[in-house]
Design a protein around this motif. Structure first.
Motif, PDB file in Angstrom:
ATOM      1  N   GLY A   1       0.775  -1.236   0.000  1.00 17.66           N
ATOM      2  CA  GLY A   1       0.000   0.000   0.000  1.00 17.66           C
ATOM      3  C   GLY A   1       0.806   1.285   0.000  1.00 17.66           C
ATOM      4  N   THR A   2       2.119   1.192   0.125  1.00 21.65           N
ATOM      5  CA  THR A   2       2.893   2.417   0.344  1.00 21.65           C
ATOM      6  C   THR A   2       2.932   3.316  -0.881  1.00 21.65           C
ATOM      7  N   ASP A   3       2.719   2.755  -2.055  1.00 28.35           N
ATOM      8  CA  ASP A   3       2.587   3.607  -3.240  1.00 28.35           C
ATOM      9  C   ASP A   3       1.118   3.881  -3.565  1.00 28.35           C
ATOM     10  N   MET A   4       0.287   2.832  -3.506  1.00 24.75           N
ATOM     11  CA  MET A   4      -1.091   3.028  -3.972  1.00 24.75           C
ATOM     12  C   MET A   4      -1.899   3.967  -3.080  1.00 24.75           C
ATOM     13  N   LEU A   5      -1.681   3.882  -1.778  1.00 23.80           N
ATOM     14  CA  LEU A   5      -2.518   4.709  -0.899  1.00 23.80           C
ATOM     15  C   LEU A   5      -2.293   6.197  -1.139  1.00 23.80           C
ATOM     16  N   VAL A   6      -1.100   6.546  -1.619  1.00 26.41           N
ATOM     17  CA  VAL A   6      -0.833   7.948  -1.928  1.00 26.41           C
ATOM     18  C   VAL A   6      -1.666   8.394  -3.122  1.00 26.41           C
ATOM     19  N   GLN A   7      -2.036   7.418  -3.969  1.00 29.91           N
ATOM     20  CA  GLN A   7      -2.760   7.753  -5.199  1.00 29.91           C
ATOM     21  C   GLN A   7      -4.270   7.847  -4.984  1.00 29.91           C
ATOM     22  N   LEU A   8      -4.721   7.566  -3.766  1.00 34.50           N
ATOM     23  CA  LEU A   8      -6.166   7.592  -3.531  1.00 34.50           C
ATOM     24  C   LEU A   8      -6.745   8.997  -3.509  1.00 34.50           C
ATOM     25  N   THR A   9      -5.888  10.003  -3.522  1.00 31.42           N
ATOM     26  CA  THR A   9      -6.408  11.355  -3.617  1.00 31.42           C
ATOM     27  C   THR A   9      -6.833  11.662  -5.044  1.00 31.42           C
ATOM     28  N   GLY A  10      -6.342  10.878  -5.995  1.00 29.86           N
ATOM     29  CA  GLY A  10      -6.649  11.171  -7.391  1.00 29.86           C
ATOM     30  C   GLY A  10      -5.870  12.350  -7.942  1.00 29.86           C
TER      31      GLY A  10
ATOM     32  N   LEU B   1      -2.514  12.502  -8.172  1.00 26.60           N
ATOM     33  CA  LEU B   1      -1.272  12.067  -8.819  1.00 26.60           C
ATOM     34  C   LEU B   1      -1.596  11.048  -9.909  1.00 26.60           C
ATOM     35  N   GLY B   2      -2.611  11.321 -10.673  1.00 25.23           N
ATOM     36  CA  GLY B   2      -3.073  10.358 -11.655  1.00 25.23           C
ATOM     37  C   GLY B   2      -4.351   9.730 -11.161  1.00 25.23           C
ATOM     38  N   PRO B   3      -5.017   8.983 -12.024  1.00 23.06           N
ATOM     39  CA  PRO B   3      -6.320   8.451 -11.661  1.00 23.06           C
ATOM     40  C   PRO B   3      -6.229   7.462 -10.491  1.00 23.06           C
ATOM     41  N   ALA B   4      -7.167   7.588  -9.573  1.00 24.42           N
ATOM     42  CA  ALA B   4      -7.244   6.614  -8.488  1.00 24.42           C
ATOM     43  C   ALA B   4      -7.789   5.311  -9.066  1.00 24.42           C
ATOM     44  N   PRO B   5      -7.435   4.173  -8.474  1.00 21.86           N
ATOM     45  CA  PRO B   5      -7.917   2.908  -9.025  1.00 21.86           C
ATOM     46  C   PRO B   5      -9.437   2.788  -8.940  1.00 21.86           C
ATOM     47  N   GLU B   6     -10.010   2.119  -9.936  1.00 21.63           N
ATOM     48  CA  GLU B   6     -11.464   1.874  -9.927  1.00 21.63           C
ATOM     49  C   GLU B   6     -11.808   0.741  -8.966  1.00 21.63           C
TER      50      GLU B   6
END
Lengths: 280, 756, 161
Positions: free
Chosen positions: A31-40, A42-47
């Protein structure tokens, strides 16, 4: 402002493959990379997310068939504590020790680092230098992909959307020596400006030379011209000069928020020279 | 649940301080997680607020467009049209709008244009994406040297600089220094919650340094009278100047949304927004021309200083004032000319940050003194010894220094504690014997600094701050001030000072909350003025209270105050600031006593430089600071240690790059501050040269260490490598460029323009 | 989904999306606001908690990954039923290790894990243990002092026992 996409938490690989086949999911390791992306931001958040954390079959470090095998879900902390890694892949241990700090190392995994495919991913040059093989699995069974072809373009990997990374295989080679050097902005919690990993044998000429860099191109790369300049050459000042010159001619780093192209190029040459002198 | 500190375990007594020091008053709450910061406060029914900002550096705002496909009934939308009061964030000048109106001018990226609020974050997130701004681009200005919009300017002249520089036997040394932005990086982001009141008023709880600044902003922007605006400080997770002015903007935004929705609205910035939008330390370009004789006497300083204020005035004129007065450094030079200006660029406004203009100015001044020493072959210690201010020295504003001018004392203490001469001889020998393939190089560097205590010029006299002590009818002793606690120790030292005067235990003295409806305006918590000015008012107030009570009871205060409260009822003492005797400043001629007193600081840093990569390890810093009087030495050391590390970060790694006026380092992944592994071993030595006109002698400590850390570190890099690094941060990129002759990074603090 | 955890010794059950950050579950669903958010991207360490005894940044851990885990936060440090500071907290108070206090909860959890591991409290070891926790107030000096003090007292206490 975080999105909370739906998440599947399979208990077995079979179940995981089934979920992947049913719809696109972004696999989640520590999760250390993906959780940062949940703000949307830094690129699309995962569907949709596929949480691999319960798949214990993807954990563990063992020596098997002349190779060091590290399960994709093995954390950086586990690698740091591993005697097998220290014996056969000290550069991998050195690399994971520079990732974040204890909090990140307790969650972040080697599989996550590989699949995040950042050009600054600290373990990736090591895997290139050690001729690692990345073993993937999916509905069509397992396949092995050499590290050298694994990151074809910026932030992409050789895996198909329905495949998962299972483990990393690092061949154990008698007489191989290895070295790692990360240049970051600070002494902990730093993303690299330049990462260098190298492996070689000496007889006493340079043999099986692998020189890999991170953060100097869109993907982690092998410095093949510098390798070629050394291969079979005697360990002399002249061969080192040729290798460094070849490196400077083949690298094309860029300016970005972390450093400048000029610094990256100059320092890449300097740390390679130092490494080769120390190895001579 | 109340958690008590362990009984009978006072902090270690400090030599020279007979009584055990009180422990940090709010420490137990902070250590148990019970302390309530803004984001920890719960207001039932509160909505979440968000700010839509410009994404261009300079433009005319043509229209605000809301996607018609979305149900805007679920969201509150506020634009400039909804502002009941005046559309300005009240500050020195009233040029910064709360929201840019349609037809108005956008002057920087991150400028607020539209406010949204919704009951839940998902709706808010969706709505944010569906607001678009139509703009017509205008040409941006990014180069401060090319900017023609001047916020403020000064010229200080003493003696005849040109004649002195032209004189025989004078070596002239010239250099230009540039420093970039620095972010305060308090670990708690900015946060405000506004609660509408039934009477049409507005209450705001938030993370802030200056309750009455926010109060004034609310009155102006919402059109409220004093009684209908209320500002309450929540526990505040660091400020360092960064919560001096921008909280006014956020409070206004939250309040406008609260008024629109009739509900509490939470405006809690995340780190990205905080970094992208809130104020930074001013970038500066500083040119020095210095005349020095072979015997080490500095005879002339010609200094030109330009601050980049960003898009709006904010506090820039005051920052420029401090930068100007400190620009020559702590040296008594007969001929001085300092010309300074602060200009506008199309970048987010810069503002207050610990040191407030002095760190930029003193970095340049100290590097220049080091260059002068090298030019005449003198030690950096000796040249400072020869030129540092002594008592009766005269500053460029004509201020005559008093006996507390402790420059030489802090210098000698630092040199001694760091074994400066001996270590420098060793690094010189190492450098001389260094082979071409050496891996590392060690260096030692020294800096001397001064920091005017409290507000510049007539600021304090004009403000007329009030601090109060109340003996309540039920026998409690209560301090009422607007001075905020943000980690520096206000809530601990105020009761300590008052208790010492009254002869009671500090635990017998309460602190009223920092709530504008309860406390008097004792001024902002800035400029290292809290201990000196407000603490001084409290000492005076305590003396008056003691005299009143003892006059009535005929017994010592500590034996009689409860009886007096019962028999006589409450007593309240309001102590108003009156100027320190014999000190005055003339704004018209910009001359006189610029500060009530100066604090003095020296730092010696030792570094190790990796000669392959130019990575710098700061090994140690000896920090010697004259604080007048260390009221609470443990807290005081904490200030020095923290300020020193911020200065080390400023010197080495803290940098913001800009493209098209936008910060690229707008996340914690890219704006890096030192970790525990980057921090040097810091040895703090407190010197006490009391300010004679403060009843307790204190001069302030917060900003002093920030002035000297960076030049000490960069001087050490020079000692190690031989390279003068004139730009901050002295990053590996800049050091390698100096050593290897490769392309250096662009000037710090100045935006590049993206390729079309 | 319903997730079950043990937080500071108490069982807790939350019905929330699996990708909710542990930080949000603690602060908003369980009302444990002692754990702070400083950056939301795992850089500052203010949200550090212990999951099954290991330090993690709770902003980067989705709750689906801690189902069945034991979580410890700053609220769980105090002793004597929560009425007295733990020795580590007392050491921070005495040494001046907390200033603005916002990094303190995370710093304490990292320090608690360091003490529990029983390593020799050298300056380097302590600094390494808190390298993932940013502090902007203290320069780390008094934090390191506080952790050393707590470790020494712990060792002295263990020796005496």
């Amino acid at each position: 402002m975080h999105v909370e996409p739906p998440v599947g938490s399979p208990r077995s690989l079979e179940e995981a493959y089934g979920l992947l086949a049913s719809a696109p999911h972004r696999p989640l390791a520590g999760g250390t990379d993906m959780l940062v992306q949940l703000t949307g931001e830094l690129g699309p958040a995962p569907e949709r997310v596929l949480d691999l954390w319960r798949l214990d079959e993807l954990r563990g470090i063992r020596v098997e068939g002349g190779a060091l095998e590290v399960g994709a879900l093995t954390t950086h902390a586990q690698i740091r504590r591993s005697e097998a890694c220290a014996a056969h892949a000290p550069t991998l241990v050195a690399a994971v020790a520079t990732i974040g700090a204890a909090q990140i190392q307790n969650r972040g995994t080697i599989g996550g680092n590989v699949m995040n495919a950042s050009p600054a991913g600290d373990t990736l040059p090591v895997l290139l230098a050690l001729d690692a093989v990345l073993v993937a699995g999916g509905p069509r069974g397992e396949r092995s992909i050499p590290a050298v072809g694994f990151w074809p373009a910026y932030r992409s990997t050789a895996l198909a959307p329905d495949e998962l990374l299972l483990r990393v295989r690092i061949p154990i080679v008698d007489g191989r020596r290895q070295a790692f050097r990360k240049v970051g902005t600070r002494r902990a919690q730093a993303i690299s400006k330049v990462v260098l990993a190298a492996a070689w044998r000496r007889d006493p000429a340079w043999r099986d030379v692998r020189i890999a860099f991170g953060s100097v191109a869109a993907t982690p790369i092998r410095a093949t011209a510098a390798e070629a300049a050394l291969e079979g050459a005697p360990p002399t000042a002249a061969s080192i000069d040729r290798a460094v010159a070849a490196l400077l001619a083949e690298l094309r780093p860029i300016d970005d928020v972390r450093s400048t192209a000029a610094y990256r190029l100059e320092v890449s040459g300097r740390i390679l020279r130092r490494l080769l002198e120390d190895a001579s | 649940m109340t958690i008590q500190a362990p009984a009978g375990r006072p902090a270690a007594p400090t030599p020279g301080h007979a009584t055990p020091l009180p422990l940090r008053r709010e420490g137990p709450a902070k250590l148990t997680g019970q302390a309530l910061y803004t984001d920890d406060l719960v207001f039932p029914g509160a909505w979440y607020g968000a700010t839509i900002r410009s994404t261009v550096p300079h433009a005319r705002l043509l229209a605000i467009e809301l996607d018609p496909a979305f149900d805007w009934g679920r969201v509150a939308v506020v634009t400039a049209d909804d502002i009941a009061g005046r559309n300005v964030v009240a500050s020195i000048a009233e040029d910064q709008p709360i929201l840019v109106p349609v037809g108005g001018e956008i002057r920087h990226q991150a400028e607020p244009v539209v406010l949204l609020a919704a009951a839940d974050r998902d709706t808010l997130r969706e709505a944010r994406r569906l607001v678009s701004l139509r703009t017509e681009p205008l040409p941006p200005v990014f180069d401060p040297l090319a900017s023609t919009v001047v916020f403020a300017h000064h010229a200080l002249v003493k003696g005849d600089v040109e004649a002195a520089l032209a004189a025989d036997g004078v070596v002239v040394v010239e250099a230009t220094y540039r420093v970039g932005h620095q972010e305060q990086l308090y670990i708690e982001n900015n946060a405000m919650i506004a609660i509408p009141r039934g009477d049409g008023g507005m209450t705001v709880h938030g993370s802030l340094q200056c309750p009455f600044y926010v109060h004034r902003a609310l009155r102006t922007g919402l059109g409220l009278d004093d009684a209908h605006a209320q500002v309450v400080q929540a526990e505040t997770g660091g400020g360092f100047g960064g919560k001096e002015e921008y909280p006014s903007m956020i409070a206004l935004h939250a309040a406008l949304l609260a008024r629109r929705t009739g509900r509490p609205v939470r405006m809690i910035y995340d780190r990205h927004e905080d970094l992208a939008a809130t104020t930074k330390r001013h970038p500066a370009v500083i040119r020095h021309r210095t005349g020095v004789r072979r015997d080490g006497t500095i005879v002339a300083q010609d200094i030109e200083l330009v601050l980049d204020g960003g898009a709006y005035t904010t506090l820039t004129p005051v920052v420029l004032s401090r930068a100007t007065i400190h620009a020559g450094g702590p040296y008594d030079v007969p001929n001085v000319r300092i010309r300074s200006r602060a200009v506008a660029t199309n970048t987010p406004p810069n503002g207050a940050f610990r040191g407030f203009g002095a760190p930029q100015a003193e970095f340049a001044a100290e590097m220049q003194v080091g260059r002068c020493a090298e030019a005449i072959g003198m030690s950096p210690l000796e040249i400072r010894r020869r030129n540092a201010y002594r008592a009766a020295g005269v500053t460029p504003t004509g201020q005559v220094l008093h006996d507390d001018a402790a420059a030489l004392e802090v210098l000698e203490r630092a040199a001694e504690a760091s074994e400066f001469d001996w270590v420098r001889a060793r690094t010189a020998a190492e450098r001389a014997g260094r082979g071409p393939r050496a891996r590392t190089a060690r260096g030692i560097g020294l800096a001397l600094g001064w920091h005017g205590a409290g507000f510049t010029g007539s600021g304090e006299a004009k403000m007329g701050s009030v601090a109060s002590i109340e003996l309540t009818g039920d026998g409690r002793i209560r301090i009422l001030t607007a001075s905020t606690e943000m980690g520096q120790g206000t809530k601990t030292i105020f009761p300590q000072l008052v208790a010492a005067e009254l002869g009671v235990d500090p635990d017998d003295v309460e602190m009223a909350p920092q709530d504008t409806s309860l406390v008097p305006d004792s001024g902002p918590t800035v400029a290292s003025r809290t201990a000196m000015v407000v603490g001084g008012l409290l000492v005076h107030a305590a003396r008056r209270l003691k005299a009143d009570v003892e006059g009535r009871t005929g017994r010592p205060f500590e034996l009689s105050w409860r009886d007096d409260a019962r028999d006589h009822g409450p007593t309240r003492i309001d102590e108003r600031f009156s100027p320190y005797p014999g000190r005055s400043f003339d704004d018209a001629t910009y001359s006189g006593d610029a500060y009530p007193a100066f604090g003095w600081a020296a730092a010696v840093a030792e570094v190790e430089v990796d000669l392959d990569t130019a990575e710098v390890t700061v090994l140690s810093v000896v920090a010697v600071d004259d604080v007048g009087r260390a009221i609470h030495p443990v807290l005081c050391e904490g200030q020095v240690e923290g300020g020193t590390l911020q200065a080390v970060g400023y010197a080495t790694i803290e940098e913001i790059k800009l493209v098209d006026g936008r910060y690229l380092n707008d996340r914690l992944q890219t704006y890096l501050i030192p970790t525990s592994l980057d921090a040097p071993r810091i040895e703090t030595i407190l010197v006490e040269a009391p300010f004679e006109d403060a009843p307790h002698g204190a001069k302030g400590v917060g900003e002093l260490p920030m002035d000297v850390g960076a030049p000490a570190v960069v001087a050490a890099i020079h000692d190690a490598t031989g390279a003068w690094i004139d730009d901050l941060p002295a990053s590996p990129e800049r050091i390698i460029a100096a050593l290897a002759g490769i392309a250096p990074p662009g000037p710090p603090g100045m935006s590049t323009v993206s390729a079309p | 989904m319903t997730y079950r955890l043990v937080v500071n010794g108490e069982p807790a059950e939350v019905g929330v999306p699996g990708m909710r950050r542990l930080l949000d579950v603690l602060r908003e669903d369980l009302g444990l606001t002692g754990t702070k958010e400083g950056c939301g991207e795992g850089e500052c360490g203010a949200c550090t908690v212990l999951v099954d005894g290991e330090v993690v940044v709770s902003c980067l851990v989705p709750v689906c990954q801690v189902d069945g885990s034991v979580v410890r936060t700053v609220e769980g440090l105090a002793v004597a039923g929560g009425s007295a500071l733990a020795p580590l907290q007392a050491a921070f108070l005495e040494a001046g290790g907390a200033q603005c206090g916002i990094c303190t909860p995370g710093m304490l959890m990292a320090a608690d894990a360091f003490l529990a591991a029983g390593a020799e409290p050298t300056d380097d070891a302590i600094r390494g243990a808190i390298a993932g926790n940013l502090c902007r107030c203290t320069g780390y000096t008094k934090i390191v002092d506080a952790i050393r003090l707590a470790a020494e007292r712990r060792q002295a206490g263990a020796g005496a026992a």
